[in-house]
Motif scaffolding. Structure first.
Motif, PDB file in Angstrom:
ATOM      1  N   CYS A   1      68.064  -7.327 -23.284  1.00 24.45           N
ATOM      2  CA  CYS A   1      66.740  -7.031 -23.828  1.00 24.45           C
ATOM      3  C   CYS A   1      66.772  -5.618 -24.407  1.00 24.45           C
ATOM      4  N   ASP A   2      65.712  -5.240 -25.059  1.00 23.03           N
ATOM      5  CA  ASP A   2      65.610  -3.904 -25.629  1.00 23.03           C
ATOM      6  C   ASP A   2      65.256  -2.906 -24.522  1.00 23.03           C
ATOM      7  N   TYR A   3      65.763  -1.681 -24.638  1.00 20.35           N
ATOM      8  CA  TYR A   3      65.490  -0.691 -23.592  1.00 20.35           C
ATOM      9  C   TYR A   3      63.997  -0.380 -23.492  1.00 20.35           C
ATOM     10  N   THR A   4      63.248  -0.587 -24.592  1.00 18.83           N
ATOM     11  CA  THR A   4      61.805  -0.316 -24.536  1.00 18.83           C
ATOM     12  C   THR A   4      61.097  -1.301 -23.591  1.00 18.83           C
ATOM     13  N   HIS A   5      61.666  -2.485 -23.433  1.00 15.46           N
ATOM     14  CA  HIS A   5      61.082  -3.436 -22.479  1.00 15.46           C
ATOM     15  C   HIS A   5      61.226  -2.889 -21.053  1.00 15.46           C
ATOM     16  N   ILE A   6      62.398  -2.353 -20.742  1.00 12.70           N
ATOM     17  CA  ILE A   6      62.619  -1.734 -19.430  1.00 12.70           C
ATOM     18  C   ILE A   6      61.689  -0.541 -19.260  1.00 12.70           C
ATOM     19  N   GLN A   7      61.582   0.261 -20.295  1.00 11.21           N
ATOM     20  CA  GLN A   7      60.730   1.448 -20.258  1.00 11.21           C
ATOM     21  C   GLN A   7      59.271   1.065 -19.983  1.00 11.21           C
ATOM     22  N   LYS A   8      58.788   0.045 -20.671  1.00  6.23           N
ATOM     23  CA  LYS A   8      57.398  -0.378 -20.483  1.00  6.23           C
ATOM     24  C   LYS A   8      57.173  -1.006 -19.114  1.00  6.23           C
ATOM     25  N   LEU A   9      58.180  -1.696 -18.597  1.00  7.52           N
ATOM     26  CA  LEU A   9      58.073  -2.229 -17.232  1.00  7.52           C
ATOM     27  C   LEU A   9      57.948  -1.086 -16.230  1.00  7.52           C
ATOM     28  N   GLU A  10      58.793  -0.078 -16.393  1.00  7.18           N
ATOM     29  CA  GLU A  10      58.795   1.054 -15.460  1.00  7.18           C
ATOM     30  C   GLU A  10      57.503   1.856 -15.532  1.00  7.18           C
ATOM     31  N   LYS A  11      56.872   1.889 -16.681  1.00  6.43           N
ATOM     32  CA  LYS A  11      55.612   2.624 -16.833  1.00  6.43           C
ATOM     33  C   LYS A  11      54.408   1.779 -16.443  1.00  6.43           C
ATOM     34  N   GLY A  12      54.646   0.498 -16.155  1.00  8.20           N
ATOM     35  CA  GLY A  12      53.552  -0.378 -15.766  1.00  8.20           C
ATOM     36  C   GLY A  12      52.733  -0.868 -16.936  1.00  8.20           C
ATOM     37  N   ILE A  13      53.296  -0.807 -18.128  1.00  4.33           N
ATOM     38  CA  ILE A  13      52.573  -1.240 -19.326  1.00  4.33           C
ATOM     39  C   ILE A  13      52.701  -2.749 -19.514  1.00  4.33           C
ATOM     40  N   ASN A  14      53.908  -3.266 -19.343  1.00  5.85           N
ATOM     41  CA  ASN A  14      54.171  -4.694 -19.555  1.00  5.85           C
ATOM     42  C   ASN A  14      54.195  -5.454 -18.240  1.00  5.85           C
ATOM     43  N   ASN A  15      53.736  -6.684 -18.301  1.00  8.19           N
ATOM     44  CA  ASN A  15      53.968  -7.641 -17.221  1.00  8.19           C
ATOM     45  C   ASN A  15      55.317  -8.288 -17.473  1.00  8.19           C
ATOM     46  N   THR A  16      55.836  -8.950 -16.466  1.00 12.43           N
ATOM     47  CA  THR A  16      57.090  -9.668 -16.636  1.00 12.43           C
ATOM     48  C   THR A  16      57.057 -10.927 -15.795  1.00 12.43           C
ATOM     49  N   SER A  17      57.976 -11.803 -16.057  1.00 11.69           N
ATOM     50  CA  SER A  17      58.060 -13.036 -15.262  1.00 11.69           C
ATOM     51  C   SER A  17      58.814 -12.763 -13.962  1.00 11.69           C
ATOM     52  N   LEU A  18      58.597 -13.610 -12.996  1.00 10.28           N
ATOM     53  CA  LEU A  18      59.346 -13.496 -11.744  1.00 10.28           C
ATOM     54  C   LEU A  18      60.831 -13.716 -11.982  1.00 10.28           C
ATOM     55  N   CYS A  19      61.145 -14.609 -12.921  1.00  9.29           N
ATOM     56  CA  CYS A  19      62.541 -14.880 -13.239  1.00  9.29           C
ATOM     57  C   CYS A  19      63.226 -13.622 -13.787  1.00  9.29           C
ATOM     58  N   PHE A  20      62.570 -12.929 -14.733  1.00  5.11           N
ATOM     59  CA  PHE A  20      63.144 -11.702 -15.294  1.00  5.11           C
ATOM     60  C   PHE A  20      63.284 -10.653 -14.198  1.00  5.11           C
ATOM     61  N   LEU A  21      62.256 -10.516 -13.382  1.00  7.60           N
ATOM     62  CA  LEU A  21      62.286  -9.533 -12.295  1.00  7.60           C
ATOM     63  C   LEU A  21      63.407  -9.853 -11.308  1.00  7.60           C
ATOM     64  N   HIS A  22      63.580 -11.117 -10.978  1.00  4.54           N
ATOM     65  CA  HIS A  22      64.663 -11.528 -10.083  1.00  4.54           C
ATOM     66  C   HIS A  22      66.018 -11.168 -10.686  1.00  4.54           C
ATOM     67  N   ASN A  23      66.211 -11.469 -11.962  1.00  8.96           N
ATOM     68  CA  ASN A  23      67.474 -11.146 -12.635  1.00  8.96           C
ATOM     69  C   ASN A  23      67.701  -9.640 -12.701  1.00  8.96           C
ATOM     70  N   LEU A  24      66.650  -8.901 -12.971  1.00 10.06           N
ATOM     71  CA  LEU A  24      66.731  -7.439 -13.023  1.00 10.06           C
ATOM     72  C   LEU A  24      67.167  -6.889 -11.670  1.00 10.06           C
ATOM     73  N   LEU A  25      66.552  -7.367 -10.613  1.00 13.02           N
ATOM     74  CA  LEU A  25      66.918  -6.921  -9.270  1.00 13.02           C
ATOM     75  C   LEU A  25      68.351  -7.313  -8.931  1.00 13.02           C
ATOM     76  N   SER A  26      68.767  -8.481  -9.373  1.00 11.35           N
ATOM     77  CA  SER A  26      70.153  -8.918  -9.138  1.00 11.35           C
ATOM     78  C   SER A  26      71.147  -7.988  -9.805  1.00 11.35           C
ATOM     79  N   VAL A  27      70.841  -7.580 -11.032  1.00 13.70           N
ATOM     80  CA  VAL A  27      71.717  -6.641 -11.749  1.00 13.70           C
ATOM     81  C   VAL A  27      71.801  -5.318 -10.988  1.00 13.70           C
TER      82      VAL A  27
END
Length: 81
Positions: A30-56
């Protein structure tokens, strides 16, 4: 728990491991801005994406929702951007 706290915890976990947003984004395809917006609490995300992110990050949901991070989140939010 709101998305800003989750984002702050994700950022703390990522930084503890010395991983840059761009490196994590590449691993997540994904684009780094997606990670940035997740970390700032701007974007919502799916549980699947969050699970994969945590796995990484070699973490799981229990690490993300660990109360030990609460004090650190308060300190982290006070830091200038």
């Amino acid at each position: 728990m709101d998305r800003k706290i989750i984002g702050t915890r994700l950022k703390m976990i990522r930084e503890e491991q010395g991983i840059k947003k761009s490196q994590l984004a590449k691993k997540m395809n994904c684009d780094y801005t997606h990670i940035q917006k997740l970390e700032k609490g701007i974007n919502n995300t799916s549980l699947c994406f969050l699970h994969n992110l945590l796995s990484v990050l070699n973490k799981d949901f229990s690490d993300l929702f660990n109360d030990d991070y609460d004090v650190l989140v308060e300190e982290y939010e006070d830091e200038p951007v």
